[in-house]
Design an enzyme around this catalytic site. Structure first.
Site, PDB file in Angstrom:
ATOM      1  N   LYS A  39       0.856  -1.188   0.000  1.00  0.00           N
ATOM      2  CA  LYS A  39       0.000   0.000   0.000  1.00  0.00           C
ATOM      3  C   LYS A  39       0.886   1.229   0.000  1.00  0.00           C
ATOM      4  O   LYS A  39       2.017   1.190   0.507  1.00  0.00           O
ATOM      5  CB  LYS A  39      -0.878   0.032   1.255  1.00  0.00           C
ATOM      6  CG  LYS A  39      -2.116   0.884   1.087  1.00  0.00           C
ATOM      7  CD  LYS A  39      -3.159   0.112   0.324  1.00  0.00           C
ATOM      8  CE  LYS A  39      -4.464   0.829   0.237  1.00  0.00           C
ATOM      9  NZ  LYS A  39      -5.509  -0.115  -0.201  1.00  0.00           N
TER      10      LYS A  39
HETATM   11  N1  GLU Z   1      -7.188   0.017  -3.541  1.00  0.00           N
HETATM   12  C1  GLU Z   1      -7.903  -1.175  -3.839  1.00  0.00           C
HETATM   13  C2  GLU Z   1      -7.966  -2.074  -2.615  1.00  0.00           C
HETATM   14  O1  GLU Z   1      -7.783  -1.634  -1.504  1.00  0.00           O
HETATM   15  C3  GLU Z   1      -7.380  -1.884  -5.080  1.00  0.00           C
HETATM   16  C4  GLU Z   1      -5.969  -2.336  -5.004  1.00  0.00           C
HETATM   17  C5  GLU Z   1      -5.437  -2.876  -6.337  1.00  0.00           C
HETATM   18  O2  GLU Z   1      -6.199  -3.051  -7.265  1.00  0.00           O
HETATM   19  O3  GLU Z   1      -4.236  -3.110  -6.389  1.00  0.00           O
HETATM   20  O4  GLU Z   1      -8.273  -3.229  -2.719  1.00  0.00           O
END
Ligand code: GLU
Length: 453
Positions: free
Chosen positions: A142
């Site tokens: 993240k």
């Molecule tokens: N931000 C989204 C999540 O928390 C998508 C993450 C992604 O597709 O890599 O799942």
């Protein structure tokens, strides 16, 4: 006037000497505290409490416990930007790779004034578990930049994004770490990341991000994927509870990408959406809110519901406890807590956001018999279609919307069924069941790979 020295607490150099002395070591095993002074639970604490319970049930080897509760990499960068008046502002950016045992790490980037390292560490770990639950060959990561996008111009946002990406060139890569949109980031931000990365690599590299515009190699259905996945999870949960979708009443907290698409796709299935909300407040209508009208209103008013007349105004806290069958928290972390969980009237909670329920609320909801479809399952449709996008980029061949949506639906239903069966087997909640499945999968893979060194 006395000259300021580096020992002044306000001196800009002081924060570096204080916060990152030479002995500062990252990553370290997750250390986490409970609530902060405002009573907000640290998301890392919430994540680790669930992790600990699952680890105990799995009788996880202490070494593997240590491995899986330590992020692989935490990167903090400063992002200096020249503002419109010529002054320089410095923002702080983060990327945490929690785990890369299953494959390249995957996870979104959020822009928000309260982003902090603990939050990003928790969100990165949730991505590891989410990718394992939804069965894709990715690890978890993240990222975030501490900034308030509402106070920034488009040019400043672009500069922040490009400088953040340039600082992360050694981290990102289609086979290493693949960002995606999250809170306050969108297709445009992904396009800037793609472009900056590609300029440095001297070739266009579409697979370095997902959630891109279609014309740059994005996938059909990616923008709606998280919300549609929430809808499929909700239908699975309703069927276990014996409630027909067209008899269900639903409250949705948050009207961004996830909340609005969840509301719209459930509305399409005949559900009555009795409450919606965003930062401007909640809107309640027992007869049902016209979701198409709400989306139109929000689109025409700077993506805000303020002034929407399709429902009586309530507070965002009140929305969580309105009378309804299904509650979909699709805003932020730590919204359903030990303080308000007992007042929840819904029979089913489907977590569109990451970490909206704190660990203290879990047992309260369980004792009330509320079924909770946890974030790492309920909102995994987004990253599932991100995986489809990455696969399409590698093939150079693009699927039609029907194919994407069908594969998403199949994946969501399969994951729900697996988690449900496993919850019966262990006699635990769907949340704990998801953690058990995810941790077990990553731990088994780790054993196969072994420890290098
Ligand atoms: N931000 C989204 C999540 O928390 C998508 C993450 C992604 O597709 O890599 O799942």
């Amino acid at each position: 006037m006395a000259k300021k020295s580096a020992s002044d607490t306000k001196h800009p150099l002081k924060r570096f000497s204080d916060e990152q002395p030479a002995s500062y070591k990252e990553p370290a095993p997750f250390e986490h505290k409970g609530a902060d002074a405002n009573g907000h639970e640290n998301p890392l604490h919430s994540m680790m409490q669930r992790f600990d319970k699952a680890a105990e049930i799995l009788q996880l080897d202490p070494g593997i416990y240590k491995y899986l509760s330590t992020p692989v990499k935490c990167v903090i960068v400063s992002i200096p930007i020249t503002m419109e008046d010529g002054s320089i502002e410095v923002f702080e950016g983060y990327r945490v790779i929690h785990n890369d045992i299953l494959g390249p790490s995957k996870g979104g980037i959020r822009y928000s004034p309260d982003v902090n390292l603990d939050e990003i560490k928790a969100l990165a770990a949730w991505m590891t578990w989410k990718c394992a639950v939804i069965d894709i060959p990715f690890g978890g990561a993240k990222g975030g930049v501490r900034c308030d996008p509402r106070k920034l111009t488009q040019r400043q946002l672009e500069s922040i994004t490009r400088r953040y990406t340039a600082n992360m060139l050694d981290v990102f890569g289609p086979d290493r770490d693949i960002p995606a949109p999250d809170v306050n980031t969108n297709e445009q931000v992904m396009a800037w990341i793609l472009d900056t990365y590609s300029m440095h690599m001297k070739r266009t590299e579409p697979g370095v991000v997902t959630g891109k515009p279609l014309v740059l190699g994005g996938s059909r259905g990616r923008r709606e994927a998280t919300g549609r996945g929430v809808m499929h999870s909700t239908l699975c949960g309703l069927s276990k509870l014996g409630i027909a979708p067209n008899k269900a009443t639903v409250a949705v907290e948050g009207f961004g990408n996830v909340g609005s698409i969840s509301a719209a796709s459930l509305y399409e299935k005949g559900a009555k959406i009795v409450a919606i909300s965003d930062v401007t407040g909640g809107y309640y209508n027992a007869k049902g809110i016209d979701i198409d009208a709400a989306i139109k209103w929000s689109d025409e008013h700077d993506h805000l519901l303020e002034g929407f007349a399709g429902g009586e105004k309530i507070s965002t806290d009140e929305l969580l406890t309105v009378k309804c069958d299904v509650l979909i928290p699709a805003a932020r972390e730590d919204r359903i807590t030990d303080h308000n969980a007992a007042k929840v009237q819904a029979k089913l909670i489907v977590e569109g956001a990451n970490g909206p329920t704190n660990a203290g609320a879990d047992s309260i909801l369980e004792s009330m018999g509320v079924m909770v479809i946890p974030d790492i399952l309920a909102n995994a449709g987004g990253v599932k279609v991100s995986y489809f996008e990455w696969v399409q980029n590698r093939m150079g061949y693009y699927w039609d919307l029907e194919t994407v949506n069908k594969r998403l639906e199949d994946a969501m239903v399969l994951a729900f069924d697996r988690v449900y069966e496993n919850s019966l087997k262990h006699g635990v909640s769907l949340r704990l069941s998801s953690y058990i499945l995810a941790i077990d999968k990553v731990a088994r893979t780790l054993k196969l790979r072994g420890i290098y060194g």
